[in-house]
Design a protein around this motif. Structure first.
Motif, PDB file in Angstrom:
ATOM      1  N   LEU A  61       5.566  -4.396   1.190  1.00  0.00           N
ATOM      2  CA  LEU A  61       6.311  -5.757   0.466  1.00  0.00           C
ATOM      3  C   LEU A  61       4.673  -6.400  -0.160  1.00  0.00           C
ATOM      4  CD1 LEU A  61       6.744  -8.119   4.210  1.00  0.00           C
ATOM      5  CD2 LEU A  61       8.022  -6.665   1.960  1.00  0.00           C
ATOM      6  N   ARG A  62       4.260  -6.079  -0.619  1.00  0.00           N
ATOM      7  CA  ARG A  62       2.973  -6.598  -1.586  1.00  0.00           C
ATOM      8  C   ARG A  62       3.487  -6.090  -3.243  1.00  0.00           C
ATOM      9  NH1 ARG A  62      -1.709  -2.431  -1.439  1.00  0.00           N
ATOM     10  NH2 ARG A  62      -1.319  -2.563  -3.491  1.00  0.00           N
ATOM     11  N   PRO A  63       3.297  -7.711  -3.990  1.00  0.00           N
ATOM     12  CA  PRO A  63       4.435  -7.377  -5.263  1.00  0.00           C
ATOM     13  C   PRO A  63       4.290  -6.146  -5.863  1.00  0.00           C
ATOM     14  CG  PRO A  63       3.712  -9.159  -4.906  1.00  0.00           C
ATOM     15  CD  PRO A  63       3.433  -9.277  -3.626  1.00  0.00           C
ATOM     16  N   ASP A  64       2.766  -6.164  -5.892  1.00  0.00           N
ATOM     17  CA  ASP A  64       2.128  -5.114  -6.757  1.00  0.00           C
ATOM     18  C   ASP A  64       2.364  -3.372  -7.421  1.00  0.00           C
ATOM     19  OD1 ASP A  64       0.262  -5.116  -4.597  1.00  0.00           O
ATOM     20  OD2 ASP A  64      -1.336  -4.908  -5.959  1.00  0.00           O
ATOM     21  N   LEU A  65       2.896  -3.814  -5.526  1.00  0.00           N
ATOM     22  CA  LEU A  65       3.659  -2.255  -5.286  1.00  0.00           C
ATOM     23  C   LEU A  65       4.095  -1.393  -6.722  1.00  0.00           C
ATOM     24  CD1 LEU A  65       3.485  -2.227  -1.310  1.00  0.00           C
ATOM     25  CD2 LEU A  65       1.934  -1.491  -2.993  1.00  0.00           C
ATOM     26  N   LYS A  66       4.651  -0.500  -6.693  1.00  0.00           N
ATOM     27  CA  LYS A  66       5.201   0.516  -7.194  1.00  0.00           C
ATOM     28  C   LYS A  66       6.395   0.960  -7.539  1.00  0.00           C
ATOM     29  CE  LYS A  66       2.238   3.184 -10.876  1.00  0.00           C
ATOM     30  NZ  LYS A  66       1.927   4.154 -11.102  1.00  0.00           N
ATOM     31  N   ARG A  67       6.089   1.579  -6.014  1.00  0.00           N
ATOM     32  CA  ARG A  67       7.256   2.493  -5.365  1.00  0.00           C
ATOM     33  C   ARG A  67       8.582   3.287  -6.341  1.00  0.00           C
ATOM     34  NH1 ARG A  67       7.432  -0.486  -0.923  1.00  0.00           N
ATOM     35  NH2 ARG A  67       8.829   1.616  -0.524  1.00  0.00           N
ATOM     36  N   GLY A  68       8.694   4.126  -5.922  1.00  0.00           N
ATOM     37  CA  GLY A  68       9.446   4.902  -6.911  1.00  0.00           C
ATOM     38  C   GLY A  68       8.461   6.296  -6.245  1.00  0.00           C
TER      39      GLY A  68
END
Length: 285
Positions: A61-68
């Motif tokens: 959930l952390r907003p700074d996660l990049k994902r992908g």
DNA sequence: AACAGCCCCAACCGCGACAGG
DNA sequence: CCCTGTCGCGGTTGGGGCTGT
């Protein structure tokens, strides 16, 4: 009989998180900040244990996660860092902004391991698969390295802990300055796993440098520095992440609720290594 | 379309480290 | 110094999705 459970399990949900649970957690952390995971679920109205909340926030959930997908550059960086640090996923994740230790660990186990094996490299030792331990292992117990030394990772029985590398760098005055500029790791290539550290002598220009830039803060033993409990801290600032985030203590839930100690911070604001764990979002406007 | 096997990743578990009492 | 509570890390698991038959 093992230890007691980390929390009351009788009335806690397990398994996949619902959107509603996610939203509750996000809303709560937005309002109060991270920290005090033990008390967070109750305060946020979640039927989860604190551990589960922490994991969900950090890994998803952390907003700074990049994902992908991971890029090729990230792949190579992970491989190099793993060759130095071993399965220290949190340390590796610290060098990849927006990636979590869990994500990197999963990615390692599902993709990179296979990739290395296909290259003929043992993913654990980073040595060629066909090489035998007898052929590559050092014949004698390693002696403590001098202040500036070549470290040949091909012959290291295990990846060197980062602190050990830093200690060997002999730049301790107030604290570690960080590995940036102190230990430069050089690899001819990942394939041949020919990694050494500075001051290397051969083919320096032709070799790729890996600038770890691992900033390490030591506890300063100074009673006048009472900024944060017994320990003072040095900033641990990661490349990339620091553009919007600046070191700024004090968004821990305990502190928000006024539970902090007289110096203004509770121990949740600080990692055990003495680094601040909480960052205040800098207003970009 | 149905099934089986595989893969991936979110989540869990156990443990060590650490601080406070 | 010991005990307890809490946090964070690394290893493991299991369920959902994907792919092949």
């Amino acid at each position: 009989m093992g230890r007691s459970p980390c929390c009351e399990k009788a009335h806690t949900n397990k398994g996949a998180w619902t959107k509603e649970e996610d939203q509750r957690l996000i809303d709560y952390i937005r309002r109060h900040g991270e920290g005090c995971w033990r008390s967070l679920p109750k305060a946020a109205g979640l039927l989860r244990c604190g551990k589960s909340c922490r994991l969900r926030w950090i890994n998803y959930l952390r907003p700074d996660l990049k994902r992908g997908n991971f890029t090729e550059e990230e792949d190579e960086l992970i491989i190099k860092l793993h060759s130095l640090l071993g399965n220290k996923w949190s340390l590796i994740a610290g060098r990849l902004p927006g990636r979590t230790d869990n994500e990197i660990k999963n990615y390692w186990n599902t993709h990179i391991k296979r990739k290395l094996i296909s290259r003929g490299i043992d993913p654990q030792t980073h040595r060629p698969l066909e090489s035998t331990p007898a052929a590559t292992a050092p014949t004698a117990a390693p002696t403590p390295a001098p202040a500036t030394t070549n470290i040949d990772f091909r012959s290291s029985p295990a990846p060197l802990p980062v602190a050990e590398i830093a200690l060997m760098s002999s730049t301790l005055d107030y604290g570690f300055k960080g590995l940036n500029g102190i230990v430069k790791t050089k690899c001819d290539s990942v394939e041949d796993n020919n990694c050494t550290t500075s001051g290397m002598t051969t083919d320096e220009e032709s070799q790729e440098e890996l600038n770890l830039d691992l900033s390490i803060g030591l506890v300063r033993n100074n009673n006048n520095d009472n900024h944060h409990s017994k320990k003072s801290t040095q900033a641990l600032i990661f490349n990339g992440a620091e553009s919007k985030l600046q070191q700024a203590p004090g968004v821990c839930l305990c502190c928000q609720l006024g539970f902090q100690s007289s110096d203004g911070f509770c121990r949740n604001c600080q990692n055990r290594d003495g680094f601040f764990r909480f960052y205040r979002q800098i207003d970009s406007s």
